[in-house]
Write a protein that holds these residues in place. Sequence first.
Motif, PDB file in Angstrom:
ATOM      1  N   SER A 147      -6.141  -7.866   9.537  1.00  0.00           N
ATOM      2  CA  SER A 147      -5.938  -9.305   9.347  1.00  0.00           C
ATOM      3  C   SER A 147      -4.579  -9.737   9.890  1.00  0.00           C
ATOM      4  CB  SER A 147      -6.014  -9.662   7.859  1.00  0.00           C
ATOM      5  OG  SER A 147      -7.297  -9.406   7.371  1.00  0.00           O
ATOM      6  N   ASP A 148      -4.571 -10.869  10.587  1.00  0.00           N
ATOM      7  CA  ASP A 148      -3.333 -11.405  11.135  1.00  0.00           C
ATOM      8  C   ASP A 148      -2.337 -11.677  10.013  1.00  0.00           C
ATOM      9  OD1 ASP A 148      -1.638 -12.452  13.221  1.00  0.00           O
ATOM     10  OD2 ASP A 148      -2.105 -14.451  12.441  1.00  0.00           O
ATOM     11  N   GLY A 149      -1.135 -11.178  10.149  1.00  0.00           N
ATOM     12  CA  GLY A 149      -0.092 -11.419   9.172  1.00  0.00           C
ATOM     13  C   GLY A 149      -0.034 -10.389   8.053  1.00  0.00           C
ATOM     14  N   PHE A 150      -1.003  -9.467   8.006  1.00  0.00           N
ATOM     15  CA  PHE A 150      -1.007  -8.426   6.975  1.00  0.00           C
ATOM     16  C   PHE A 150       0.127  -7.445   7.230  1.00  0.00           C
ATOM     17  CE2 PHE A 150      -2.052  -4.044   5.909  1.00  0.00           C
ATOM     18  CZ  PHE A 150      -2.207  -4.143   4.543  1.00  0.00           C
ATOM     19  N   GLU A 151       0.832  -7.044   6.149  1.00  0.00           N
ATOM     20  CA  GLU A 151       1.921  -6.083   6.286  1.00  0.00           C
ATOM     21  C   GLU A 151       1.754  -4.822   5.440  1.00  0.00           C
ATOM     22  OE1 GLU A 151       5.356  -9.409   7.340  1.00  0.00           O
ATOM     23  OE2 GLU A 151       5.520  -8.302   5.464  1.00  0.00           O
ATOM     24  N   TRP A 152       1.175  -4.923   4.234  1.00  0.00           N
ATOM     25  CA  TRP A 152       1.144  -3.758   3.357  1.00  0.00           C
ATOM     26  C   TRP A 152       0.085  -3.919   2.271  1.00  0.00           C
ATOM     27  CZ3 TRP A 152       3.879   0.521   4.398  1.00  0.00           C
ATOM     28  CH2 TRP A 152       3.971   1.508   3.413  1.00  0.00           C
ATOM     29  N   PHE A 153      -0.499  -2.801   1.841  1.00  0.00           N
ATOM     30  CA  PHE A 153      -1.461  -2.775   0.740  1.00  0.00           C
ATOM     31  C   PHE A 153      -1.228  -1.533  -0.102  1.00  0.00           C
ATOM     32  CE2 PHE A 153      -5.194  -0.548  -0.864  1.00  0.00           C
ATOM     33  CZ  PHE A 153      -5.717  -1.465  -1.745  1.00  0.00           C
ATOM     34  N   GLU A 154      -1.330  -1.676  -1.423  1.00  0.00           N
ATOM     35  CA  GLU A 154      -1.343  -0.544  -2.339  1.00  0.00           C
ATOM     36  C   GLU A 154      -2.216  -0.896  -3.540  1.00  0.00           C
ATOM     37  OE1 GLU A 154       2.918   1.724  -1.976  1.00  0.00           O
ATOM     38  OE2 GLU A 154       2.916  -0.178  -3.065  1.00  0.00           O
ATOM     39  N   LEU A 155      -3.028   0.062  -3.976  1.00  0.00           N
ATOM     40  CA  LEU A 155      -3.764  -0.054  -5.230  1.00  0.00           C
ATOM     41  C   LEU A 155      -3.039   0.840  -6.220  1.00  0.00           C
ATOM     42  CD1 LEU A 155      -6.177  -0.936  -6.987  1.00  0.00           C
ATOM     43  CD2 LEU A 155      -7.428   1.054  -6.078  1.00  0.00           C
ATOM     44  N   LEU A 156      -2.507   0.241  -7.293  1.00  0.00           N
ATOM     45  CA  LEU A 156      -1.704   0.978  -8.262  1.00  0.00           C
ATOM     46  C   LEU A 156      -2.493   1.194  -9.543  1.00  0.00           C
ATOM     47  CD1 LEU A 156       1.641  -0.997  -7.762  1.00  0.00           C
ATOM     48  CD2 LEU A 156       0.870   1.075  -6.575  1.00  0.00           C
ATOM     49  N   ARG A 157      -2.697   2.479  -9.900  1.00  0.00           N
ATOM     50  CA  ARG A 157      -3.422   2.862 -11.110  1.00  0.00           C
ATOM     51  C   ARG A 157      -2.441   2.940 -12.280  1.00  0.00           C
ATOM     52  NH1 ARG A 157      -4.958   8.421 -10.336  1.00  0.00           N
ATOM     53  NH2 ARG A 157      -6.687   7.687  -9.102  1.00  0.00           N
ATOM     54  N   PRO A 158      -2.798   2.372 -13.432  1.00  0.00           N
ATOM     55  CA  PRO A 158      -1.913   2.471 -14.593  1.00  0.00           C
ATOM     56  C   PRO A 158      -1.830   3.913 -15.082  1.00  0.00           C
ATOM     57  CG  PRO A 158      -4.010   1.499 -15.236  1.00  0.00           C
ATOM     58  CD  PRO A 158      -4.040   1.648 -13.737  1.00  0.00           C
ATOM     59  N   VAL A 159      -0.641   4.305 -15.500  1.00  0.00           N
ATOM     60  CA  VAL A 159      -0.432   5.663 -15.984  1.00  0.00           C
ATOM     61  C   VAL A 159      -0.498   5.702 -17.505  1.00  0.00           C
ATOM     62  CG1 VAL A 159       1.190   7.605 -16.044  1.00  0.00           C
ATOM     63  CG2 VAL A 159       0.937   6.254 -13.959  1.00  0.00           C
TER      64      VAL A 159
END
Length: 115
Positions: free
Chosen positions: A33-45
Amino acid sequence: MSIVKINVLTVPAEQREVLEKRFASRAGAVESSDGFEWFELLRPVEGTDQYLVYTRWRDEASFQAWMEGPMKAAHQGGAGAGAGGDAGGERPKPAASGSQVWSFEVVQQAAPKSA
């Protein structure tokens, strides 16, 4: 500077694996996607049942274009993390029982030093 969108998903323990599999099945969907820089899915610990979906964008317009285009199509087609499912059948129950979006502007950043 960039903007950050954090989708806070409340996910019951029995739905965690479902949510993670749905995200894994659409890996790569946002990167082009235009303008996308970063993605993370964070699981609760510990101490919460909330997953954080972290995305970073060049600007608000880039995020909105993704929301109205590829993201909307993925969720309507049954491939989204909240909807999931196969294209020909009934849409399965959402993995998350609730969600909210937090918005931030990046005002400072640091990257690891090169060795």
